[in-house]
Design a protein around this motif. Structure first.
Motif, PDB file in Angstrom:
ATOM      1  N   ALA A  51     -24.174 -64.718  34.280  1.00 30.48           N
ATOM      2  CA  ALA A  51     -24.248 -65.274  33.321  1.00 30.48           C
ATOM      3  C   ALA A  51     -24.186 -64.447  32.126  1.00 30.48           C
ATOM      4  CB  ALA A  51     -25.515 -66.177  32.928  1.00 30.48           C
ATOM      5  N   MET A  52     -24.543 -63.339  32.209  1.00 30.98           N
ATOM      6  CA  MET A  52     -24.378 -62.404  31.156  1.00 30.98           C
ATOM      7  C   MET A  52     -22.908 -61.933  30.772  1.00 30.98           C
ATOM      8  SD  MET A  52     -25.714 -60.970  28.526  1.00 30.98           S
ATOM      9  CE  MET A  52     -27.454 -61.300  28.676  1.00 30.98           C
ATOM     10  N   VAL A  53     -22.309 -61.962  32.019  1.00 37.59           N
ATOM     11  CA  VAL A  53     -20.858 -61.298  32.013  1.00 37.59           C
ATOM     12  C   VAL A  53     -20.066 -62.397  31.467  1.00 37.59           C
ATOM     13  CG1 VAL A  53     -18.680 -60.906  33.587  1.00 37.59           C
ATOM     14  CG2 VAL A  53     -21.178 -59.558  33.946  1.00 37.59           C
ATOM     15  N   PHE A  54     -20.274 -63.737  31.696  1.00 38.10           N
ATOM     16  CA  PHE A  54     -19.393 -64.871  31.573  1.00 38.10           C
ATOM     17  C   PHE A  54     -19.524 -65.125  29.879  1.00 38.10           C
ATOM     18  CE2 PHE A  54     -18.776 -69.502  31.127  1.00 38.10           C
ATOM     19  CZ  PHE A  54     -17.336 -69.392  31.091  1.00 38.10           C
ATOM     20  N   LEU A  55     -20.807 -64.982  29.675  1.00 35.94           N
ATOM     21  CA  LEU A  55     -21.185 -65.008  28.015  1.00 35.94           C
ATOM     22  C   LEU A  55     -20.400 -64.189  27.367  1.00 35.94           C
ATOM     23  CD1 LEU A  55     -23.054 -66.725  25.954  1.00 35.94           C
ATOM     24  CD2 LEU A  55     -24.614 -65.200  26.466  1.00 35.94           C
ATOM     25  N   ALA A  56     -20.793 -62.907  27.654  1.00 36.04           N
ATOM     26  CA  ALA A  56     -19.897 -61.798  26.848  1.00 36.04           C
ATOM     27  C   ALA A  56     -18.450 -61.974  26.931  1.00 36.04           C
ATOM     28  CB  ALA A  56     -20.242 -60.338  27.501  1.00 36.04           C
ATOM     29  N   ALA A  57     -17.929 -62.484  27.901  1.00 35.35           N
ATOM     30  CA  ALA A  57     -16.393 -62.916  28.143  1.00 35.35           C
ATOM     31  C   ALA A  57     -15.931 -63.916  26.981  1.00 35.35           C
ATOM     32  CB  ALA A  57     -16.000 -63.080  29.534  1.00 35.35           C
ATOM     33  N   MET A  58     -16.928 -64.916  26.966  1.00 38.00           N
ATOM     34  CA  MET A  58     -16.690 -65.913  26.146  1.00 38.00           C
ATOM     35  C   MET A  58     -16.744 -65.488  24.630  1.00 38.00           C
ATOM     36  SD  MET A  58     -18.865 -69.064  27.424  1.00 38.00           S
ATOM     37  CE  MET A  58     -18.539 -70.023  26.190  1.00 38.00           C
ATOM     38  N   CYS A  59     -17.601 -64.571  24.274  1.00 42.68           N
ATOM     39  CA  CYS A  59     -17.579 -64.131  22.858  1.00 42.68           C
ATOM     40  C   CYS A  59     -16.533 -63.344  22.558  1.00 42.68           C
ATOM     41  CB  CYS A  59     -18.978 -63.152  22.631  1.00 42.68           C
ATOM     42  SG  CYS A  59     -20.701 -64.290  22.929  1.00 42.68           S
ATOM     43  N   ILE A  60     -16.021 -62.509  23.676  1.00 38.68           N
ATOM     44  CA  ILE A  60     -14.864 -61.761  23.492  1.00 38.68           C
ATOM     45  C   ILE A  60     -13.708 -62.792  23.192  1.00 38.68           C
ATOM     46  CG2 ILE A  60     -13.236 -60.103  24.658  1.00 38.68           C
ATOM     47  CD1 ILE A  60     -15.241 -58.934  26.180  1.00 38.68           C
ATOM     48  N   GLY A  61     -13.494 -63.633  23.923  1.00 36.27           N
ATOM     49  CA  GLY A  61     -12.220 -64.620  23.712  1.00 36.27           C
ATOM     50  C   GLY A  61     -12.574 -65.445  22.345  1.00 36.27           C
ATOM     51  N   GLY A  62     -13.522 -65.924  22.072  1.00 42.67           N
ATOM     52  CA  GLY A  62     -13.830 -66.599  21.095  1.00 42.67           C
ATOM     53  C   GLY A  62     -13.759 -65.991  19.603  1.00 42.67           C
TER      54      GLY A  62
END
Length: 364
Positions: A51-62
């Protein structure tokens, strides 16, 4: 402005290309989320890390959207505010969290660290990174009428960012020790060494070279000059480039024919890339940065950025001194391409395994 150059350092690409990059990042987040969704739905000890990996990826994209909030007529103070949200916080905040979470997840899957330990460490490091990163962004706002007290807060917390970076360096050494403790982990020797290189360049590039720029008096004279480029090269490729290569090798190890795997090619790739990067930074960019900083302090920022100084014989010599490092680095990319092509050929034609090994024996 739209298809050429916006005239802004580090966000200079035309707006059309920025929009396309933003769209590409969102597509990447979607692809990553689709792959991680089954694991997020399944209760497991490592679900928090995923979940932390995906959350960080969402922040990078957004978060890249912060580069789209200004226009051609926006006041420069507002442009600088949002530009540094991108250049500083996007890279030194969310990217760092993503890198740390991905490495922790992979080491958990390899059985080198416990998931509970990794979860606790990631939460702690995320708090430290984001707490320092958000307030630390303020130390860049030197020339936009920012109050001195705000700059002081930003400089203090930006300087403290070296603490989690040093923690990552310690963790890299521990990862190396873990990799020596289990013989079967040698199959993942080069991906693990790439992750260890991430920790090394985090300390040297983001930590030590970044620290030379963090204090307000240093930024006043050196912001946007060659010392910034030295910090950027070492931190950007050293951390995220080596992370990308490590993830690539980690995936290829499971997808490829093990008979075609060449540790010799990977050794040449790894050392050429890292030695070439070190040569670029310490033979060219750092000496040029120190010389330019001296000119800025002794004569003024206007002089250090003038064509007369930038194209002086000594500065141009420093530029040419980058060529040896570029050549060594380029050889590393060539070795990596040969390695990947070799895997692809053998995957399509299993009978070529013997030929590939014979070729490697003759050439290596």
């Amino acid at each position: 402005f739209w298809i050429g150059n916006q005239g802004l350092e580090y966000t200079s690409m035309g707006r059309v290309w920025q929009i396309l990059l933003f769209v590409g990042l969102l597509i990447w987040v979607g692809l990553l989320g689709r792959a991680l969704l089954p694991a997020l739905r399944t209760p497991s000890e490592s679900r928090g890390l995923i979940a932390m990996v995906f959350l960080a990826a969402m922040c990078i994209g957004g978060f890249y959207a912060t580069s789209l909030v200004w226009g051609q007529q926006t006041h420069y103070a507002m442009i600088e505010y949002w530009r540094w949200w991108l250049v500083h916080l996007w890279v030194e905040g969310f990217f760092e969290v993503f890198a740390t979470a991905v490495i922790a997840l992979l080491f958990t899957r390899l059985g080198l660290i416990r998931a509970a330990t990794a979860n606790s460490a990631i939460i702690l490091e995320t708090i430290v990174f984001m707490f320092g990163g958000i307030l630390g962004t303020l130390h860049h706002l030197y020339f936009t009428g920012t109050p001195t007290s705000v700059i002081a807060i930003g400089a203090m917390f930006s300087a403290l960012e070296v603490v989690p970076l040093a923690m990552i360096g310690v963790e890299a050494w521990r990862n190396y020790q873990r990799s020596q403790s289990a013989p079967w982990v040698q199959a993942y020797k080069w991906p693990i060494l790439c992750f260890i290189a991430v920790g090394f360049w985090n300390v040297v590039g983001a930590g030590l070279l970044g620290f030379t720029l963090n204090t307000p008096i240093a930024l006043y004279y050196m912001q946007g000059m060659n010392m910034t480029a030295a910090h950027g090269h070492a931190a950007l490729f050293g951390v995220y480039g080596m992370l990308g290569i490590g993830l690539l090798l980690f995936c290829l190890r499971g997808l490829s024919n093990h008979a075609a795997w060449s540790d010799k090619l990977l050794a040449l790739t790894f050392w050429s890339l890292n030695i070439g990067l070190a040569m670029m930074v310490f033979m060219s960019l750092v000496p040029a940065g120190v010389y330019q900083a001296w000119a800025s302090i002794s004569e003024g920022v206007w002089f250090a950025r003038s064509p007369a100084f930038v194209h002086s014989s000594l500065m141009e010599t420093f530029v040419w001194l980058r060529v040896p490092g570029d050549i060594v680095f380029a050889l590393g990319t060539l070795f990596l391409a040969i390695f990947a092509g070799r895997l692809l050929i053998v995957r399509r034609n299993p009978a070529a395994v013997a030929n590939a090994n014979a070729f490697a024996g003759k050439t290596m």
